[in-house]
Design an enzyme around this catalytic site. Structure first.
Site, PDB file in Angstrom:
ATOM      1  N   LYS A   1       0.996   4.352  -2.694  1.00 61.83           N
ATOM      2  CA  LYS A   1       0.582   5.707  -2.325  1.00 61.83           C
ATOM      3  C   LYS A   1       1.729   6.712  -2.513  1.00 61.83           C
ATOM      4  O   LYS A   1       1.499   7.912  -2.653  1.00 61.83           O
ATOM      5  CB  LYS A   1       0.035   5.720  -0.891  1.00 61.83           C
ATOM      6  CG  LYS A   1      -1.280   4.934  -0.769  1.00 61.83           C
ATOM      7  CD  LYS A   1      -2.366   5.518  -1.667  1.00 61.83           C
ATOM      8  CE  LYS A   1      -3.602   4.673  -1.772  1.00 61.83           C
ATOM      9  NZ  LYS A   1      -4.615   5.232  -2.672  1.00 61.83           N
TER      10      LYS A   1
ATOM     11  N   TYR B   1       0.836  -1.212   0.000  1.00 66.64           N
ATOM     12  CA  TYR B   1       0.000   0.000   0.000  1.00 66.64           C
ATOM     13  C   TYR B   1       0.875   1.269   0.000  1.00 66.64           C
ATOM     14  O   TYR B   1       0.635   2.210  -0.762  1.00 66.64           O
ATOM     15  CB  TYR B   1      -0.906  -0.040   1.233  1.00 66.64           C
ATOM     16  CG  TYR B   1      -1.918   1.075   1.334  1.00 66.64           C
ATOM     17  CD1 TYR B   1      -3.080   1.062   0.570  1.00 66.64           C
ATOM     18  CD2 TYR B   1      -1.719   2.135   2.221  1.00 66.64           C
ATOM     19  CE1 TYR B   1      -4.019   2.077   0.690  1.00 66.64           C
ATOM     20  CE2 TYR B   1      -2.654   3.154   2.347  1.00 66.64           C
ATOM     21  CZ  TYR B   1      -3.804   3.126   1.576  1.00 66.64           C
ATOM     22  OH  TYR B   1      -4.726   4.137   1.695  1.00 66.64           O
TER      23      TYR B   1
HETATM   24  N1  LIG Z   1      -9.817   5.891   4.796  1.00 63.91           N
HETATM   25  C1  LIG Z   1      -8.622   6.346   5.067  1.00 63.91           C
HETATM   26  O1  LIG Z   1      -8.225   6.515   6.213  1.00 63.91           O
HETATM   27  C2  LIG Z   1      -7.677   6.693   3.953  1.00 63.91           C
HETATM   28  C3  LIG Z   1      -6.457   7.282   4.289  1.00 63.91           C
HETATM   29  C4  LIG Z   1      -5.574   7.609   3.291  1.00 63.91           C
HETATM   30  C5  LIG Z   1      -5.890   7.358   1.970  1.00 63.91           C
HETATM   31  N2  LIG Z   1      -7.068   6.780   1.664  1.00 63.91           N
HETATM   32  C6  LIG Z   1      -7.341   6.513   0.247  1.00 63.91           C
HETATM   33  O2  LIG Z   1      -8.558   7.114  -0.141  1.00 63.91           O
HETATM   34  C7  LIG Z   1      -9.220   6.297  -1.107  1.00 63.91           C
HETATM   35  C8  LIG Z   1     -10.624   5.951  -0.627  1.00 63.91           C
HETATM   36  O3  LIG Z   1     -10.521   5.312   0.632  1.00 63.91           O
HETATM   37  P1  LIG Z   1     -11.808   4.826   1.438  1.00 63.91           P
HETATM   38  O4  LIG Z   1     -11.374   4.669   2.844  1.00 63.91           O
HETATM   39  O5  LIG Z   1     -12.970   5.678   1.116  1.00 63.91           O
HETATM   40  O6  LIG Z   1     -11.991   3.345   0.817  1.00 63.91           O
HETATM   41  P2  LIG Z   1     -13.296   2.392   0.788  1.00 63.91           P
HETATM   42  O7  LIG Z   1     -12.741   1.006   0.875  1.00 63.91           O
HETATM   43  O8  LIG Z   1     -14.301   2.819   1.774  1.00 63.91           O
HETATM   44  O9  LIG Z   1     -13.868   2.647  -0.680  1.00 63.91           O
HETATM   45  C9  LIG Z   1     -13.132   2.323  -1.824  1.00 63.91           C
HETATM   46  C10 LIG Z   1     -14.069   2.221  -3.005  1.00 63.91           C
HETATM   47  O10 LIG Z   1     -13.263   1.867  -4.146  1.00 63.91           O
HETATM   48  C11 LIG Z   1     -13.943   0.862  -4.882  1.00 63.91           C
HETATM   49  N3  LIG Z   1     -12.977   0.060  -5.629  1.00 63.91           N
HETATM   50  C12 LIG Z   1     -12.068  -0.815  -5.148  1.00 63.91           C
HETATM   51  N4  LIG Z   1     -11.398  -1.382  -6.142  1.00 63.91           N
HETATM   52  C13 LIG Z   1     -11.883  -0.876  -7.298  1.00 63.91           C
HETATM   53  C14 LIG Z   1     -11.609  -1.090  -8.663  1.00 63.91           C
HETATM   54  N5  LIG Z   1     -10.688  -1.968  -9.063  1.00 63.91           N
HETATM   55  N6  LIG Z   1     -12.297  -0.390  -9.596  1.00 63.91           N
HETATM   56  C15 LIG Z   1     -13.256   0.495  -9.208  1.00 63.91           C
HETATM   57  N7  LIG Z   1     -13.584   0.732  -7.921  1.00 63.91           N
HETATM   58  C16 LIG Z   1     -12.899   0.051  -6.977  1.00 63.91           C
HETATM   59  C17 LIG Z   1     -14.670   0.036  -3.829  1.00 63.91           C
HETATM   60  O11 LIG Z   1     -15.753  -0.699  -4.404  1.00 63.91           O
HETATM   61  C18 LIG Z   1     -15.122   1.113  -2.855  1.00 63.91           C
HETATM   62  O12 LIG Z   1     -16.393   1.619  -3.193  1.00 63.91           O
HETATM   63  C19 LIG Z   1      -8.328   5.070  -1.312  1.00 63.91           C
HETATM   64  O13 LIG Z   1      -7.492   5.274  -2.424  1.00 63.91           O
HETATM   65  C20 LIG Z   1      -7.517   5.033  -0.054  1.00 63.91           C
HETATM   66  O14 LIG Z   1      -6.278   4.383  -0.229  1.00 63.91           O
HETATM   67  C21 LIG Z   1      -7.979   6.434   2.625  1.00 63.91           C
END
Ligand SMILES: NC(=O)c1ccc[n+]([C@@H]2O[C@H](COP(=O)([O-])OP(=O)(O)OC[C@H]3O[C@@H](n4cnc5c(N)ncnc54)[C@H](O)[C@@H]3O)[C@@H](O)[C@H]2O)c1
Length: 246
Positions: free
Chosen positions: A158, A154
């Site tokens: 990132k 991951y």
């Molecule tokens: N939640 C956190 O704390 C956090 C922190 C830093 C970065 N992020 C980043 O922010 C983004 C969103 O995070 P989140 O927590 O909302 O995630 P989440 O898991 O709640 O949602 C992710 C969404 O992406 C979709 N998805 C996954 N694989 C896919 C694919 N191959 N094609 C199309 N859609 C796909 C899933 O169906 C889901 O709806 C991610 O890139 C994550 O790495 C999140």
């Protein structure tokens, strides 16, 4: 309205940060393409936006599939006539300590978080270059900048999407396209809800603000970077993490 009549695709728009970003964009007047793998989630978000009086369409897409991504971009342009904004938000985790991580775990995360961003970014850049304008935003993470226990795959992705954002900012800037990355801290979404309470409390304690983030904190950063207010901002990483790494 800060995104009035802009056309935006948000990948992973079906839930979490992506869902809130779709809703915030619609509130700011954007026409939103909710792009996700999960059909049921897509429909819920589209319905919520329509009930608010906003404009949205759902598209089922796997960001790792170049053919489906090209189709999504083409359908967006056919329906709305242009593409102003792409938010490369779709992302997954498959954690494990370095010595235990399998190649399968590595490949899975690299495929979605890195290759998926490349495929979507490239397809959007072709359309945006022809138009002479556009904004691409990549979802990074504090984990990409500072690393995290158990997240070799991951963290690599990132950090990688920051490299892509900076490279694209240089390549695409002369064509009127801005590219930035957002690095969220720990945000309460379905991705983080599965983490133990103890870890969440620890993260809360690390922030000088003594709180975790919420999806709207990140969605608001995307709204700013996608809007014309950020017309002189490109190639940067905006940390939205409650100061957790100060
Ligand atoms: N939640 C956190 O704390 C956090 C922190 C830093 C970065 N992020 C980043 O922010 C983004 C969103 O995070 P989140 O927590 O909302 O995630 P989440 O898991 O709640 O949602 C992710 C969404 O992406 C979709 N998805 C996954 N694989 C896919 C694919 N191959 N094609 C199309 N859609 C796909 C899933 O169906 C889901 O709806 C991610 O890139 C994550 O790495 C999140």
């Amino acid at each position: 309205m800060r995104l009035k009549d802009k056309v935006a695709i948000v990948t992973g728009g079906g839930r979490g940060i992506g869902e809130t970003t779709c809703i915030r964009f619609a509130e700011e007047g954007a026409k939103v393409v909710v792009a996700d793998m999960n059909e049921a989630d897509i429909q819920i978000v589209v319905e919520k936006i329509k009930q608010m009086g906003g404009e949205a369409v759902g598209m089922k897409v796997d960001v790792t599939d170049g053919v489906l991504v090209e189709k999504m971009i083409a359908e967006t342009v056919t329906k709305y006539g242009k593409l102003d904004i792409l938010v490369n938000n779709a992302g997954i985790t498959a954690d494990g300590k370095l010595v235990k991580m399998t190649e399968e775990q590595w490949d899975k995360v690299i495929n979605v978080n890195l290759k998926g961003v490349f495929i979507c970014g490239q397809a959007a850049a072709k359309v945006m270059s022809e138009q002479g304008y556009g904004v691409i935003l990549n979802a990074s993470s504090i984990v990409g900048i500072y690393g995290n226990f158990g997240q070799t795959n991951y963290a690599a992705t990132k950090w990688g999407v920051i490299g892509m954002a900076k490279t694209w900012a240089k390549e695409l800037g002369p064509k009127g396209i801005r590219v930035n990355a957002v690095a969220p801290g720990f945000i309460m979404t379905p991705m983080t809800e599965k983490m133990p309470e103890k870890v969440l409390d620890m993260m809360k304690d690390k922030s000088p603000l003594k709180t975790l983030g919420y999806p709207e904190d990140i969605a608001n950063a995307y709204v700013y970077l996608a809007s014309d207010e950020a017309k002189f901002v490109t190639g940067t990483v905006l940390s939205v993490d409650g100061g957790v790494v100060l």
